[in-house]
Design a protein around this motif. Structure first.
Motif, PDB file in Angstrom:
ATOM      1  N   ASN A  73       0.947  -1.082  -0.016  1.00  0.00           N
ATOM      2  CA  ASN A  73      -0.080   0.043  -0.079  1.00  0.00           C
ATOM      3  C   ASN A  73       0.709   1.327   0.160  1.00  0.00           C
ATOM      4  OD1 ASN A  73      -2.098  -1.616   0.153  1.00  0.00           O
ATOM      5  ND2 ASN A  73      -2.692  -1.373   2.094  1.00  0.00           N
ATOM      6  N   LEU A  74       1.920   1.338   0.932  1.00  0.00           N
ATOM      7  CA  LEU A  74       2.730   2.450   1.030  1.00  0.00           C
ATOM      8  C   LEU A  74       3.470   2.694  -0.667  1.00  0.00           C
ATOM      9  CD1 LEU A  74       4.242   2.234   4.582  1.00  0.00           C
ATOM     10  CD2 LEU A  74       2.380   3.987   3.495  1.00  0.00           C
ATOM     11  N   ASN A  75       3.830   1.482  -0.878  1.00  0.00           N
ATOM     12  CA  ASN A  75       4.438   1.580  -2.304  1.00  0.00           C
ATOM     13  C   ASN A  75       3.520   2.310  -3.495  1.00  0.00           C
ATOM     14  OD1 ASN A  75       6.608   0.890  -4.111  1.00  0.00           O
ATOM     15  ND2 ASN A  75       5.389  -0.618  -5.031  1.00  0.00           N
ATOM     16  N   ASP A  89      -8.330  11.033  -0.215  1.00  0.00           N
ATOM     17  CA  ASP A  89      -9.417  10.846   0.235  1.00  0.00           C
ATOM     18  C   ASP A  89      -9.458   9.972   1.712  1.00  0.00           C
ATOM     19  OD1 ASP A  89      -9.116   8.378  -0.468  1.00  0.00           O
ATOM     20  OD2 ASP A  89     -10.441   8.093  -2.091  1.00  0.00           O
ATOM     21  N   GLU A  90     -10.932   9.831   1.957  1.00  0.00           N
ATOM     22  CA  GLU A  90     -11.000   8.989   3.665  1.00  0.00           C
ATOM     23  C   GLU A  90     -10.413   7.904   3.393  1.00  0.00           C
ATOM     24  OE1 GLU A  90     -14.937   9.280   4.751  1.00  0.00           O
ATOM     25  OE2 GLU A  90     -15.349  11.339   4.417  1.00  0.00           O
ATOM     26  N   GLU A  91     -10.507   6.978   2.562  1.00  0.00           N
ATOM     27  CA  GLU A  91      -9.999   5.768   2.188  1.00  0.00           C
ATOM     28  C   GLU A  91      -8.542   5.698   2.419  1.00  0.00           C
ATOM     29  OE1 GLU A  91      -9.920   1.755  -0.697  1.00  0.00           O
ATOM     30  OE2 GLU A  91     -10.962   3.295  -1.213  1.00  0.00           O
ATOM     31  N   LEU A  92      -7.651   6.622   1.718  1.00  0.00           N
ATOM     32  CA  LEU A  92      -6.188   6.813   1.809  1.00  0.00           C
ATOM     33  C   LEU A  92      -6.157   7.167   3.351  1.00  0.00           C
ATOM     34  CD1 LEU A  92      -3.340   6.812   0.614  1.00  0.00           C
ATOM     35  CD2 LEU A  92      -3.973   9.292  -0.016  1.00  0.00           C
ATOM     36  N   GLU A  93      -6.605   8.168   3.704  1.00  0.00           N
ATOM     37  CA  GLU A  93      -6.207   8.571   5.228  1.00  0.00           C
ATOM     38  C   GLU A  93      -6.462   7.429   6.208  1.00  0.00           C
ATOM     39  OE1 GLU A  93      -8.601  12.031   6.324  1.00  0.00           O
ATOM     40  OE2 GLU A  93      -7.578  13.347   4.635  1.00  0.00           O
ATOM     41  N   ARG A  94      -7.394   6.540   5.802  1.00  0.00           N
ATOM     42  CA  ARG A  94      -7.667   5.499   6.773  1.00  0.00           C
ATOM     43  C   ARG A  94      -6.695   4.620   6.556  1.00  0.00           C
ATOM     44  NH1 ARG A  94     -12.638   4.772   5.424  1.00  0.00           N
ATOM     45  NH2 ARG A  94     -12.170   3.217   3.792  1.00  0.00           N
ATOM     46  N   ASP A  95      -6.177   4.385   5.359  1.00  0.00           N
ATOM     47  CA  ASP A  95      -4.925   3.343   4.973  1.00  0.00           C
ATOM     48  C   ASP A  95      -3.604   3.926   5.587  1.00  0.00           C
ATOM     49  OD1 ASP A  95      -6.691   1.550   3.590  1.00  0.00           O
ATOM     50  OD2 ASP A  95      -5.965   2.287   1.426  1.00  0.00           O
TER      51      ASP A  95
END
Length: 118
Positions: A73-75, A89-95
């Motif tokens: 995910n970080l890659n 977005d919210e999903e990226l912030e959560r990830d």
């Protein structure tokens, strides 16, 4: 008695010459074995196995890394950031929050296994 594969030892030219001088007419391999396996040869400390508790902590970290998609995910985030296509977005912030928690957990466990304090 069958023999195992030969053991290789790298020496400088001076070290080799010193061994050959000390060996005299004795074959070099025989001389080295006689010195190494002599009953009065010095013994050194044995390799320590990590305590079981430390091994268990390290195993926990390895399991967590194996189950986690954090590295991937970080890659992907870094790839999109470099391409200029990163959408926050919210999903990226959560990830990202989850990745931070995973990294913090792994850091704490590794420090605990190494016997250091955070």
């Amino acid at each position: 008695m069958s023999r195992v594969a030969p053991f290789s030892l790298r020496l400088s030219a001076d070290e080799r010459q010193q061994l050959e001088t000390q060996a005299g007419s004795m074959p070099l391999g025989s001389y080295i074995k006689s010195v190494v396996f002599a009953s009065e040869a010095p013994t050194y400390r044995k390799r320590k196995k990590p305590p079981v508790a430390e091994q268990q902590l390290l195993a926990e970290v390895l399991v967590r890394i194996g189950q986690s998609r954090t590295a991937n995910n970080l890659n992907q985030i870094a790839k999109h950031l470099n391409q200029g296509t990163l959408v926050v977005d919210e999903e990226l912030e959560r990830d990202l929050a989850e990745a931070l928690l995973d990294v913090a957990w792994m850091r704490a466990k590794l420090m605990q296994a190494l016997g250091t304090k955070p």
